[in-house]
Motif scaffolding. Structure first.
Motif, PDB file in Angstrom:
ATOM      1  N   PHE A  63      48.925  23.588  34.095  1.00  0.00           N
ATOM      2  CA  PHE A  63      48.334  23.313  35.148  1.00  0.00           C
ATOM      3  C   PHE A  63      49.628  21.403  34.962  1.00  0.00           C
ATOM      4  CE2 PHE A  63      45.344  19.645  35.340  1.00  0.00           C
ATOM      5  CZ  PHE A  63      44.653  19.955  37.152  1.00  0.00           C
ATOM      6  N   SER A  82      45.141  43.116  36.740  1.00  0.00           N
ATOM      7  CA  SER A  82      45.933  40.981  36.458  1.00  0.00           C
ATOM      8  C   SER A  82      45.234  41.030  35.554  1.00  0.00           C
ATOM      9  CB  SER A  82      45.262  40.317  38.094  1.00  0.00           C
ATOM     10  OG  SER A  82      44.175  41.132  38.295  1.00  0.00           O
ATOM     11  N   GLN A  92      48.786  27.458  29.752  1.00  0.00           N
ATOM     12  CA  GLN A  92      47.892  27.160  30.981  1.00  0.00           C
ATOM     13  C   GLN A  92      47.540  25.934  30.869  1.00  0.00           C
ATOM     14  OE1 GLN A  92      44.775  29.332  29.824  1.00  0.00           O
ATOM     15  NE2 GLN A  92      43.565  28.977  31.550  1.00  0.00           N
ATOM     16  N   ARG A 140      41.062  34.366  35.803  1.00  0.00           N
ATOM     17  CA  ARG A 140      42.541  33.987  36.628  1.00  0.00           C
ATOM     18  C   ARG A 140      41.308  33.242  38.193  1.00  0.00           C
ATOM     19  NH1 ARG A 140      46.782  36.420  36.915  1.00  0.00           N
ATOM     20  NH2 ARG A 140      46.683  36.739  39.635  1.00  0.00           N
ATOM     21  N   ALA A 141      39.940  33.936  38.787  1.00  0.00           N
ATOM     22  CA  ALA A 141      39.295  32.832  39.435  1.00  0.00           C
ATOM     23  C   ALA A 141      39.174  31.845  39.900  1.00  0.00           C
ATOM     24  CB  ALA A 141      37.825  34.175  39.478  1.00  0.00           C
ATOM     25  N   CYS A 142      38.964  31.095  38.612  1.00  0.00           N
ATOM     26  CA  CYS A 142      38.352  29.273  38.646  1.00  0.00           C
ATOM     27  C   CYS A 142      40.203  29.023  39.367  1.00  0.00           C
ATOM     28  CB  CYS A 142      38.454  28.976  37.254  1.00  0.00           C
ATOM     29  SG  CYS A 142      38.395  26.980  37.292  1.00  0.00           S
ATOM     30  N   PRO A 143      39.250  27.979  40.225  1.00  0.00           N
ATOM     31  CA  PRO A 143      39.526  27.483  41.104  1.00  0.00           C
ATOM     32  C   PRO A 143      40.504  25.291  40.673  1.00  0.00           C
ATOM     33  CG  PRO A 143      38.532  27.416  42.394  1.00  0.00           C
ATOM     34  CD  PRO A 143      38.770  28.289  41.060  1.00  0.00           C
ATOM     35  N   HIS A 144      39.866  25.604  39.085  1.00  0.00           N
ATOM     36  CA  HIS A 144      40.115  23.995  39.084  1.00  0.00           C
ATOM     37  C   HIS A 144      40.280  23.714  37.628  1.00  0.00           C
ATOM     38  CE1 HIS A 144      37.555  22.683  42.603  1.00  0.00           C
ATOM     39  NE2 HIS A 144      37.061  23.965  42.211  1.00  0.00           N
ATOM     40  N   ASP A 145      40.939  25.156  37.019  1.00  0.00           N
ATOM     41  CA  ASP A 145      41.508  24.992  35.528  1.00  0.00           C
ATOM     42  C   ASP A 145      40.527  24.734  34.437  1.00  0.00           C
ATOM     43  OD1 ASP A 145      44.421  26.406  35.297  1.00  0.00           O
ATOM     44  OD2 ASP A 145      44.592  24.798  36.196  1.00  0.00           O
ATOM     45  N   PRO A 203      40.387  39.364  43.891  1.00  0.00           N
ATOM     46  CA  PRO A 203      40.190  39.044  41.906  1.00  0.00           C
ATOM     47  C   PRO A 203      40.730  40.269  42.069  1.00  0.00           C
ATOM     48  CG  PRO A 203      37.749  39.591  42.935  1.00  0.00           C
ATOM     49  CD  PRO A 203      38.558  39.490  44.278  1.00  0.00           C
ATOM     50  N   ARG A 246      41.589  35.051  49.666  1.00  0.00           N
ATOM     51  CA  ARG A 246      42.266  35.429  47.426  1.00  0.00           C
ATOM     52  C   ARG A 246      40.912  35.505  46.824  1.00  0.00           C
ATOM     53  NH1 ARG A 246      41.865  35.515  43.372  1.00  0.00           N
ATOM     54  NH2 ARG A 246      42.542  34.732  41.760  1.00  0.00           N
ATOM     55  N   LYS A 247      40.171  34.723  47.262  1.00  0.00           N
ATOM     56  CA  LYS A 247      38.744  34.887  46.779  1.00  0.00           C
ATOM     57  C   LYS A 247      37.985  35.978  46.408  1.00  0.00           C
ATOM     58  CE  LYS A 247      37.595  29.446  46.144  1.00  0.00           C
ATOM     59  NZ  LYS A 247      37.350  28.874  46.995  1.00  0.00           N
ATOM     60  N   LEU A 303      43.591  41.742  42.459  1.00  0.00           N
ATOM     61  CA  LEU A 303      44.542  42.047  43.348  1.00  0.00           C
ATOM     62  C   LEU A 303      45.854  40.875  41.938  1.00  0.00           C
ATOM     63  CD1 LEU A 303      45.051  42.904  46.407  1.00  0.00           C
ATOM     64  CD2 LEU A 303      44.680  44.335  44.307  1.00  0.00           C
ATOM     65  N   PRO A 304      47.116  41.661  41.272  1.00  0.00           N
ATOM     66  CA  PRO A 304      47.421  40.200  40.999  1.00  0.00           C
ATOM     67  C   PRO A 304      48.176  39.677  41.765  1.00  0.00           C
ATOM     68  CG  PRO A 304      48.792  42.496  41.270  1.00  0.00           C
ATOM     69  CD  PRO A 304      47.245  42.033  41.435  1.00  0.00           C
ATOM     70  N   LEU A 305      47.434  38.505  42.349  1.00  0.00           N
ATOM     71  CA  LEU A 305      47.987  36.974  43.328  1.00  0.00           C
ATOM     72  C   LEU A 305      47.536  35.964  42.946  1.00  0.00           C
ATOM     73  CD1 LEU A 305      45.478  39.023  46.908  1.00  0.00           C
ATOM     74  CD2 LEU A 305      48.048  39.330  46.138  1.00  0.00           C
ATOM     75  N   LEU A 306      48.735  35.964  41.851  1.00  0.00           N
ATOM     76  CA  LEU A 306      48.734  34.525  41.496  1.00  0.00           C
ATOM     77  C   LEU A 306      47.428  33.872  40.894  1.00  0.00           C
ATOM     78  CD1 LEU A 306      50.938  32.714  43.945  1.00  0.00           C
ATOM     79  CD2 LEU A 306      51.726  33.131  41.425  1.00  0.00           C
ATOM     80  N   GLN A 307      47.222  32.845  40.299  1.00  0.00           N
ATOM     81  CA  GLN A 307      45.422  32.742  39.620  1.00  0.00           C
ATOM     82  C   GLN A 307      45.361  31.448  40.857  1.00  0.00           C
ATOM     83  OE1 GLN A 307      44.738  30.075  35.762  1.00  0.00           O
ATOM     84  NE2 GLN A 307      45.431  32.303  34.643  1.00  0.00           N
ATOM     85  N   ALA A 308      44.052  31.607  41.017  1.00  0.00           N
ATOM     86  CA  ALA A 308      42.707  30.812  41.990  1.00  0.00           C
ATOM     87  C   ALA A 308      43.239  28.833  41.650  1.00  0.00           C
ATOM     88  CB  ALA A 308      41.519  30.688  41.910  1.00  0.00           C
ATOM     89  N   SER A 309      43.718  28.735  40.843  1.00  0.00           N
ATOM     90  CA  SER A 309      43.940  26.976  40.737  1.00  0.00           C
ATOM     91  C   SER A 309      44.913  26.960  40.888  1.00  0.00           C
ATOM     92  CB  SER A 309      44.135  27.338  38.980  1.00  0.00           C
ATOM     93  OG  SER A 309      44.920  28.099  37.692  1.00  0.00           O
ATOM     94  N   ALA A 342      33.756  36.877  40.872  1.00  0.00           N
ATOM     95  CA  ALA A 342      35.129  37.891  40.309  1.00  0.00           C
ATOM     96  C   ALA A 342      35.370  38.657  39.340  1.00  0.00           C
ATOM     97  CB  ALA A 342      35.993  37.248  39.964  1.00  0.00           C
ATOM     98  N   SER A 349      39.850  38.943  35.085  1.00  0.00           N
ATOM     99  CA  SER A 349      39.698  38.020  36.659  1.00  0.00           C
ATOM    100  C   SER A 349      39.215  36.595  36.040  1.00  0.00           C
ATOM    101  CB  SER A 349      38.751  39.365  37.178  1.00  0.00           C
ATOM    102  OG  SER A 349      37.628  39.494  37.007  1.00  0.00           O
ATOM    103  N   MET A 395      44.996  27.086  44.629  1.00  0.00           N
ATOM    104  CA  MET A 395      44.388  25.706  44.709  1.00  0.00           C
ATOM    105  C   MET A 395      44.923  24.302  45.037  1.00  0.00           C
ATOM    106  SD  MET A 395      41.215  24.387  45.600  1.00  0.00           S
ATOM    107  CE  MET A 395      39.862  23.275  45.594  1.00  0.00           C
ATOM    108  N   THR A 408      35.288  43.011  40.512  1.00  0.00           N
ATOM    109  CA  THR A 408      35.654  44.234  39.172  1.00  0.00           C
ATOM    110  C   THR A 408      35.312  45.038  38.487  1.00  0.00           C
ATOM    111  OG1 THR A 408      36.011  41.844  37.379  1.00  0.00           O
ATOM    112  CG2 THR A 408      38.139  42.666  39.292  1.00  0.00           C
TER     113      THR A 408
END
Lengths: 274, 575
Positions: free
Chosen positions: A8, B545, A4, B551-556, A65, A61-62, A67-73, B434, B548, A76, B438
Motif C-alpha cells: 500500500f 486469481s 499488503q 482483490r476487488a476492494c479498491p480501498h485496501d 473479478p 476491471r471491476k 481474471l488475474p488483472l492486478l488488485q482493484a486497490s 466480485a 476475489s 485505484m 465468481t
C-alpha cells in the motif's frame, strides 16, 4: 498481510513518482517546442484520449473479478495518479487557454465534471467511512428501508399507547406534528452530509419542551420515543452518507462515457481539419 | 399429589438421543464378553453414567461388507471404532481424492474464467445436478438404520496399487482423531465382511477415564501410532535422540480440557458477561501454581491470562504446536529458583494437550543443552516482582480490547478470517459483487458481522484451524483441500443434511435450494422434498486469481487473515 501494508505504501510512493515524472516530462516536451504546435496538439490530444480510455477501463476491471488483472486497490491508485496526469495533459492540450467554441467548451465542461466528481468521490471515500463507522449501527444500505419501516411501526405504537393510557394528547400531538413526517422517510440528508446536528438537536429539544405537560408515566414513554428519534436520526445519517458514496459514481461514470464519445468526435474532426 | 405446572419438562439428559436406536441389552452382553471390555470394572462408573448405559447409548454396531470405506484420511471424526470381528485394511499411502468421495479441484482456464461474464445464470443457486456422476470406482449402499456406506468397487486393484496394513479384531481405530479432534490420519476399508463397534467421543472419553484397562489400551495405541512423531515435531525436543524421545514419550500424559462439541455452548456463552465467559473456560494451569510440567497444545486453542486487579487480562493465545510452562521451568533450572507459572492457561472451547513433567524436561531436555548458551538466551517468564513481560505476547502487539474480542469470540480459530477496516470501507459492495461473479452470481458471504474498534469480522467462512463443521459430515463432502488447506464442500457428494451449517459456531455456512438451469427446484425422488445443499466461501479455490473479495476492494479495506500470525495481524490493525 504485512506485505499488503507495505504494498500500500509502496504503491502510493510509486504513483506519486510516476505522476510527477510524466507531468514534468510532458511539460518539458511542450515548452521545448521540439514538436511543432499543430503536431503537439495532435499528440497531446491522442495521448489524452488514450489516458481517458485507460481511466475508464477501471470500471471494466471491476466487472472482471475472475481474471488475474492486478488488485482493484492497485488499479485505484493508478486511476488516481493517472487522473491527475490527465488534468496536466488537458492544460497542455489546451495551450493553457480557455476553450473556444461550443464543442470545445462542452468538452471542457464534461472534463471538469468528471474530474471534480472524481476528486469529490476520492475525498468522500476517504472521509465518509470514518463518520459512518463511529455513528449508529453499521447497516447494509439495502436493508435501511426495512429498518426504517420497523422504527416507524414502533414509534406509531408508542404514540398510540401513550395516548390510550393517558387522557392527555400531548405526545399524540407531538407525534402528528413532528414525528410522523420524520419517521416517514429519509430526512435531513444534506444536514447529515454536511455533518450538521441541528435537525436532531431541534427535534430532541422539542421533545424535551413538552415534558412539562406530561405525567411521570408519559415522561417515561417520551424517553423511549426520544431513543427511537436518535436511532432514526442515526439511520438517516447512514442512509445519507452511504447513499452519497454510491451516488457520486452515477455522475462520474456516465459523464466519463459522454466525455469519451465527445472526445472521439472532437478528435475525428480535428484530424480531418489538419 | 404433585400437580402438573405449565412449562415444566424433564431436564434433558445426556442420553436423551442415543447414538443408535438399535442397540439392545443382548448386544451389550455380547460386547462385555470381548476383551478389553471384559476387563472393565462396572463399579468404577458413576450411577448416572453406568457402563451398560454407555454401551447402550454411546455405541452402535456397524456391519461392513468387503470394500466398504470405514473412515477417510483427512475427515474430522467424532467417534472411534473397535473391531469386533473380521479385518480391516489401513491404506498407508494416500488414495486419490476421487476414491475418497471428494471432488478434485481444477482451476479454471483463462477462457473458462472469462466466460463467467456471460455464462453466469440470472437465477439464484443454479446448479446442474442431473449430470452429477459419482466416481465409477466408488459405489454406495444404504444400510439398516438408514446409514449409507461408500464402498470401493475394485478392492484387489486398490490392494495391488497401494501399500496397506491389516488391522484385525480386538483393536481400536480412529481413537486419536476422536479424542484429539484431529484429522483422521488414515483411510480404513473392510478387507472382508466385518463388524465394528462405533463409539462416540463422549463414550471413548468416559471409558478412558473410568477404566484403567481401556486407558492403558488406548494410550498404548497412541504412543505406538502418533506420540513419538508429535514430540519429534516439537522444537524443544528436536535435539533428542530416539532413545531419549522414547523415554519422554513413556512419561508423557494425555490431557483433555473443555467440551469437544464446544460449538453448541458457544452461542449461549456469548450472551453472558465476560467474567462468566471466562469462568466457563476450564483452567489447564493456574497462575502462581508450581510449574510441575510443560503443556504441549495438540489441538484447540488456549487463552493465556494474568490477574489484573479484580479481573483477568488476556495476554495471548496458544494454538496447536505451542508450549506452555517451558520458560518457567528453564528459568528455575538455570537459576536454582522456583518461580510459579506467570499466567493462567485456559481452554477456549476445547484443548487437547500433552503434559511432560518437570523432572522429565530437566533430565532429557535441559540437561542436553549448552548451559551457557541457554543462560544467554534465558527466557523471561513473567516474574511479578520483576514485572518483566514476554516479548512475544500478543498483548504487546494488539490492543487489549481487540485481543479480548478475538479470543472471546473465538475468531482466533480462523486461518482466512475476513476482516474489514470500516474506516476505509466505503460500503460499495464491490467485494460482494466480485464474490457473486465468481460463484454463479451467488455471494458466499455477508458484509455484516461482529465489530470491534472500527474493524468488522464479516460472516465469511474463516477456514478454521479447528474446523468443527467437518465433524459428522456423513459423506465427507466438506473437507480440506489437500493443496492449500481451504475447507471446501464437494457439491456432488453433499446430501444437504445441514450438519456442517448447524455445527459452524460463526453461522458462516448457509443451506441453499439449488435451482434447475431452466428454473424450478430439484426434488428428492423418495421424499418429494426440495433438495438442499450447503454453501460457503471456498476462497475462490477454482479461480485463477485467489480470493476475489480481497482483490476487488479498491480501498485496501479488507484482508483474509491467518489469526495464528499475530505479527502480521498487528501490522494490519495498527497500520
Amino acid at each position: 498481510m504485512v506485505q499488503q501494508v507495505k504494498n500500500f505504501a509502496r504503491r502510493h510512493g510509486c504513483g506519486l513518482f510516476v505522476f510527477l515524472a510524466l507531468s514534468l516530462l510532458s511539460l518539458a516536451l511542450h515548452r521545448s517546442r521540439v514538436i511543432n504546435l499543430i503536431h503537439c496538439q495532435v499528440y497531446s490530444g491522442l495521448t489524452l484520449f488514450a489516458v481517458l480510455l485507460f481511466l475508464a477501463s477501471f470500471n471494466a476491471r471491476k466487472k472482471l473479478p475472475f481474471l488475474p488483472l492486478l488488485q482493484a486497490s492497485t488499479w485505484m491508485q493508478i486511476h488516481i495518479y493517472v487522473g491527475w496526469f490527465s488534468v496536466v495533459l488537458l492544460f497542455i492540450h489546451m495551450e493553457y487557454r480557455m476553450p473556444s467554441g461550443p464543442l470545445n467548451t462542452t468538452l471542457a465542461i464534461l472534463f471538469a465534471v468528471v474530474s471534480v466528481s472524481g476528486i469529490i468521490g476520492l475525498w468522500i471515500s476517504r472521509t465518509f467511512p470514518q463518520r459512518l463507522t463511529w455513528r449508529g449501527e453499521n447497516v447494509i444500505f439495502e436493508r435501511i428501508p426495512a429498518i426504517r419501516f420497523q422504527l416507524k411501526q414502533e414509534i406509531a405504537a408508542l404514540a398510540r399507547k401513550a395516548v390510550m393510557e393517558s387522557s392527555s394528547s400531548a405526545i399524540g400531538d407531538f407525534y402528528v406534528t413532528q414525528l410522523k413526517d420524520f419517521f416517514d422517510g429519509p430526512r435531513h440528508v444534506v444536514s447529515h452530509i454536511l455533518s450538521s446536528n441541528k435537525p436532531r438537536h431541534r427535534l430532541l429539544s422539542s421533545a424535551e419542551a413538552i415534558q412539562r405537560y406530561l405525567s411521570p408515566e408519559e415522561c417515561n414513554q417520551l424517553q423511549d420515543i426520544m431513543e427511537l428519534v436518535r436511532l432514526k436520526d442515526d439511520l438517516d445519517h447512514q442512509y445519507a452518507l452511504q447513499g452519497t458514496l454510491k451516488c457520486w459514481l452515477f455522475v462520474h461514470i456516465p459523464f466519463t462515457y459522454g466525455l469519451l464519445l465527445l472526445a472521439a468526435f472532437h478528435g475525428l474532426i480535428a484530424l480531418a481539419m489538419t | 399429589m404433585a400437580e402438573d405446572i405449565a412449562g415444566e419438562i424433564d431436564k434433558p439428559k445426556r442420553w436423551a438421543i442415543p447414538f443408535a436406536s438399535d442397540m439392545t441389552e443382548a448386544d451389550v452382553d455380547a460386547i462385555l464378553k470381548i476383551p478389553p471390555f471384559s476387563h472393565i470394572d462396572p463399579s468404577a462408573f458413576s450411577p448416572l453414567v453406568p457402563l451398560r448405559g454407555l454401551f447402550l447409548n454411546d455405541c452402535r454396531r456397524q456391519r461392513y461388507q468387503r470394500g466398504d470405506i470405514i473412515m477417510r484420511a483427512g475427515d474430522y471424526g467424532n467417534s472411534a471404532f473397535f473391531i469386533i470381528s473380521g479385518s480391516t485394511r489401513l491404506v498407508l499411502d494416500s488414495l486419490d481424492e476421487g476414491l475418497l468421495g471428494r471432488g478434485t479441484t481444477q482451476r479454471k482456464t483463462f477462457w473458462q474464467a472469462l466466460s463467467q461474464l456471460w455464462k453466469n445464470p440470472t437465477l439464484p443457486e443454479v446448479q446442474n445436478l442431473e449430470h452429477v456422476q459419482q466416481d465409477h470406482r466408488l459405489g454406495s449402499r444404504k444400510k439398516e438404520g438408514g446409514r449409507a456406506h461408500i464402498f470401493l468397487q475394485d478392492v484387489p486393484h486398490v490392494l495391488d496399487e497401494h501399500r496397506t496394513a491389516r488391522v484385525e479384531a480386538g483393536d481400536f481405530i480412529g481413537e486419536v482423531a476422536a479424542l484429539g479432534r484431529t484429522e483422521r490420519v488414515g483411510t480404513y476399508f473392510a478387507e472382508e465382511d466385518c463388524e465394528l463397534l462405533e463409539i462416540r467421543w463422549q463414550g471413548v472419553r468416559e471409558l478412558r477415564l473410568r477404566s484403567p484397562e481401556i486407558k492403558a489400551h488406548i494410550d498404548r495405541l497412541y504412543r505406538e501410532r502418533s506420540l513419538k512423531r508429535h514430540l519429534e515435531q516439537t522444537p524443544i525436543f528436536k535435539h533428542l535422540s530416539q532413545e531419549d524421545l522414547e523415554k519422554v514419550a513413556a512419561q508423557t500424559q494425555f490431557l483433555s480440557f473443555g467440551t469437544f462439541e464446544w460449538f453448541g455452548s458457544y452461542k449461549r456463552l456469548r450472551e453472558k458477561d465476560p467474567a462468566d465467559r471466562l469462568a466457563a473456560e476450564p483452567v489447564i494451569a493456574h497462575e502462581d501454581d508450581y510449574p510441575n510440567g510443560i503443556f504441549l497444545i495438540r489441538s484447540g486453542y488456549a487463552r493465556l491470562s494474568e490477574s489484573y486487579n479484580h479481573g483477568e487480562k488476556t495476554v495471548s493465545y496458544l494454538g496447536k504446536g505451542q508450549v506452555f510452562g517451558y520458560d518457567e521451568i528453564c528459568y528455575n533450572w538455570l537459576r536454582g529458583k522456583s518461580i510459579p507459572f506467570g499466567r493462567t492457561l485456559r481452554a477456549v472451547g476445547y484443548v487437547d494437550a500433552l503434559f511432560v513433567p518437570t523432572a522429565v524436561v530437566e533430565s532429557f531436555v535441559l540437561s542436553k543443552l549448552d548451559r551457557a548458551r541457554l543462560s544467554n538466551n534465558l527466557p523471561s517468564p513473567r516474574i511479578k516482582s520483576e514485572a518483566s513481560a514476554y516479548r512475544q505476547d500478543a498483548a504487546n502487539k494488539l490492543s487489549p480490547n481487540m485481543l479480548e474480542f478475538l479470543v472471546e469470540n473465538r475468531v482466533i480459530n480462523g486461518t482466512a478470517t475476513m476482516i474489514i477496516d470500516l474506516e476505509r470501507c466505503t460500503r460499495c459492495d464491490d467485494c460482494v459483487r466480485a464474490c457473486a461473479s465468481t460463484h454463479n452470481n451467488n455471494p458466499r458471504f455477508i458484509r455484516h458481522g461482529l465489530e470491534m474498534d472500527g474493524f468488522m469480522i464479516a460472516n465469511a467462512c474463516m477456514h478454521c484451524a479447528d474446523p468443527v463443521c467437518m465433524i459428522g459430515c456423513p459423506t465427507g463432502a466438506i473437507h480440506r483441500e489437500t493443496a492449500h488447506g481451504q475447507v471446501v464442500i464437494n457439491n456432488e457428494t453433499c446430501i444437504g443434511c445441514a450438519t456442517c451449517a448447524n455445527s459452524c459456531p460463526y453461522d458462516n455456512i448457509q443451506m441453499v435450494l439449488p435451482h434447475r438451469p431452466e428454473g424450478g427446484l430439484y426434488y428428492d425422488k423418495t421424499t418429494h422434498l426440495p433438495i438442499q445443499k450447503a454453501a460457503k466461501c471456498d476462497l475462490c479455490h477454482e479461480q485463477l486469481s485467489g480470493p476475489s473479495c480481497v482483490r476487488a476492494c479498491p480501498h485496501d479495506a479488507m484482508i483474509r487473515a491467518d489469526m495464528r500470525d499475530v505479527d502480521a495481524l498487528a501490522t494490519w490493525f495498527n497500520k
